[in-house]
Design a protein around this motif. Structure first.
Motif, short mmCIF file in Angstrom:
data_model
loop_
_atom_site.label_atom_id
_atom_site.label_comp_id
_atom_site.label_asym_id
_atom_site.label_seq_id
_atom_site.Cartn_x
_atom_site.Cartn_y
_atom_site.Cartn_z
N LYS A 91 12.17 -13.05 -3.78
CA LYS A 91 11.69 -11.78 -5.01
C LYS A 91 11.38 -12.12 -6.07
CE LYS A 91 9.29 -10.10 -1.07
NZ LYS A 91 7.53 -10.44 -1.95
N VAL A 113 3.78 -8.90 -7.07
CA VAL A 113 4.89 -9.30 -5.83
C VAL A 113 4.25 -9.03 -4.42
CG1 VAL A 113 7.02 -10.09 -5.36
CG2 VAL A 113 5.98 -10.16 -7.57
N GLY A 114 4.20 -7.32 -4.30
CA GLY A 114 3.62 -6.80 -3.04
C GLY A 114 4.70 -6.25 -2.40
N ILE A 115 5.33 -5.44 -4.13
CA ILE A 115 7.09 -5.05 -3.80
C ILE A 115 6.50 -2.98 -4.53
CG2 ILE A 115 8.21 -6.34 -3.23
CD1 ILE A 115 9.20 -6.24 -6.12
N LYS A 116 7.73 -2.52 -4.55
CA LYS A 116 8.10 -1.88 -4.80
C LYS A 116 8.30 -1.40 -6.61
CE LYS A 116 8.24 1.73 -1.27
NZ LYS A 116 8.36 2.66 -0.95
N SER A 117 8.05 -0.71 -7.45
CA SER A 117 8.27 -0.56 -8.69
C SER A 117 9.91 -0.93 -8.78
CB SER A 117 7.54 0.36 -10.19
OG SER A 117 8.33 0.53 -11.32
N ALA A 161 5.11 -5.28 -9.72
CA ALA A 161 5.26 -4.70 -8.51
C ALA A 161 4.04 -5.14 -7.78
CB ALA A 161 5.87 -3.25 -8.01
N SER A 171 11.93 -2.13 -6.55
CA SER A 171 12.28 -3.13 -6.43
C SER A 171 12.59 -3.88 -7.45
CB SER A 171 11.79 -3.66 -4.35
OG SER A 171 11.88 -3.34 -3.96
N GLU A 224 9.82 -15.15 -7.42
CA GLU A 224 7.96 -14.61 -7.31
C GLU A 224 7.50 -13.03 -8.30
OE1 GLU A 224 6.30 -13.30 -3.34
OE2 GLU A 224 8.43 -13.91 -2.37
N TYR A 269 15.52 -3.44 -9.64
CA TYR A 269 17.00 -3.55 -8.79
C TYR A 269 16.72 -5.00 -9.45
CZ TYR A 269 19.38 -5.90 -5.43
OH TYR A 269 20.51 -6.10 -4.68
N HIS A 270 16.10 -5.88 -9.03
CA HIS A 270 15.99 -7.56 -10.10
C HIS A 270 16.53 -7.22 -11.94
CE1 HIS A 270 15.32 -9.74 -5.86
NE2 HIS A 270 14.26 -8.60 -5.61
#
Length: 187
Positions: A8, A37-41, A34, A43, A11, A46-47
């Protein structure tokens, strides 16, 4: 950060690079990334805890890839002209073929407005590119054009400017003309 980034995070960097190259640093939001990439903000955070961390990582990764694609600037089996042709091709591929401005052209033009760590990453990219180009030109002694011997600054500035014009005016021939002139000066 380097290409060792996987999953991720990679991505996210891909999506951020596309957005920066198409709209500048301010066009990037964690919410948009987000969604890309198809994730939550959360996340994305997090990275990359802050946008400056993300920007620095994007520039560092882009720089690593760009410089690596240029190959060895000291290869004794190649002429300076061959090396500079490879530099021209890297710009063409990175810009005209992808239809996006070079990442560090976009960010370089806004360096005074960027977070300091992103600005420093852009400066590092250009220092590395200048160093590569200087080394690539080392065996070009005695080669001169009407303007004098070729320099790394002249070559890079020519390529940076011509990709902007070629894309803006939708005239790829401008890039081809500049490349031809740069290479002719090294003949």
């Amino acid at each position: 950060m380097t290409d060792e980034i996987r999953g991720k995070a990679a991505e996210i960097l891909d999506a951020a690079e596309r957005r920066i190259r198409c709209g500048g640093f301010d066009s990037v939001s964690f919410r948009d990334l987000a969604a890309d990439v198809g994730i939550k903000s959360a996340s994305v955070h997090y990275h990359f805890p802050q946008k400056a961390n993300l920007g620095e990582a994007v520039v560092e990764r882009y720089g690593e890839r760009f410089i690596a694609a240029l190959g060895d600037p000291d290869d004794p089996k190649e002429s300076a002209k061959t090396r500079i042709k490879r530099l021209c091709e890297a710009y063409r591929i990175s810009t005209l073929d992808q239809g996006m401005i070079c990442l560090c052209s976009v960010l370089g033009s806004a360096t005074l407005e960027l977070p300091p760590q992103v600005s420093r990453a852009v400066v590092r990219f250009f220092h590395r590119l200048m160093e590569w180009t200087d080394r690539a030109l080392e065996d070009a002694d005695g080669v001169t054009s009407a303007l004098g011997p070729p320099s790394a600054g002249h070559i890079i500035a020519s390529l940076q400017g011509t990709v902007i014009l070629a894309l803006t005016l939708e005239k790829p021939s401008l890039f081809a003309e500049t490349q031809e002139r740069l290479l002719r000066d090294l003949a």
